[in-house]
Motif scaffolding. Structure first.
Motif, PDB file in Angstrom:
ATOM      1  N   CYS A  48       0.838  -1.205   0.000  1.00  0.00           N
ATOM      2  CA  CYS A  48       0.000   0.000   0.000  1.00  0.00           C
ATOM      3  C   CYS A  48       0.868   1.247   0.000  1.00  0.00           C
ATOM      4  CB  CYS A  48      -0.908   0.014   1.234  1.00  0.00           C
ATOM      5  SG  CYS A  48      -2.259  -1.173   1.208  1.00  0.00           S
ATOM      6  N   TRP A  53      -0.818   4.643  -1.020  1.00  0.00           N
ATOM      7  CA  TRP A  53      -2.008   4.405  -0.207  1.00  0.00           C
ATOM      8  C   TRP A  53      -1.610   4.491   1.267  1.00  0.00           C
ATOM      9  CZ3 TRP A  53      -6.987   2.945  -2.040  1.00  0.00           C
ATOM     10  CH2 TRP A  53      -7.079   2.764  -3.426  1.00  0.00           C
ATOM     11  N   LEU A 113      -2.216  -1.214  -7.019  1.00  0.00           N
ATOM     12  CA  LEU A 113      -2.109  -1.606  -5.612  1.00  0.00           C
ATOM     13  C   LEU A 113      -1.943  -3.116  -5.495  1.00  0.00           C
ATOM     14  CD1 LEU A 113      -2.305  -1.145  -2.549  1.00  0.00           C
ATOM     15  CD2 LEU A 113      -4.796  -1.118  -2.810  1.00  0.00           C
TER      16      LEU A 113
END
Length: 124
Positions: A48, A53, A113
């Motif tokens: 991530c 993220w 991702l």
């Protein structure tokens, strides 16, 4: 008549090129390599972060991840066990989510991702 056809084709082409919504993709049953030596949770967190993220552990075997790109925001929930992980849409801002469709960039972000998580799971 010929100019009407050309105008019609131009308007049609413009309307199609302006369409940015696509069917929302949830990734399910993404395989976790058997030879993964590091903690699955650690690999997901690293994957991530590598793609921008922000991961937050929600509970056992669940991580919430958030991304902000300019004014666009997405929130996904990543659930996992020892064999598979899933990335599911939770919420978004400025991505035009409606009736299972969302801005095409969302799916690109989720696929990147997943690739980053797979890379982390396969490393070591």
């Amino acid at each position: 008549m010929k100019s009407f056809k050309i105008l019609f084709l131009l308007v049609s082409a413009l309307s199609l090129s302006a369409c940015t919504s696509v069917k929302l993709v949830n990734l399910t049953q993404e395989p976790i390599p058997a030879e993964s030596r590091q903690s699955i949770e650690v690999a997901i967190m690293k994957g991530c972060k590598a793609k921008g993220w922000t991961p937050i552990k929600a509970d056992n075997n669940t991580i919430d991840a958030y991304i902000t790109v300019r004014s666009h925001k997405a929130h996904v929930r990543i659930s996992y066990d020892e064999h598979f992980y899933n990335i599911n849409y939770v919420d978004s801002t400025n991505l035009d989510y409606s009736d299972g469709e969302i801005h095409r960039n969302y799916n690109k972000w989720v696929h990147k991702l997943a690739a980053s998580i797979q890379q982390q799971l396969s490393s070591q």
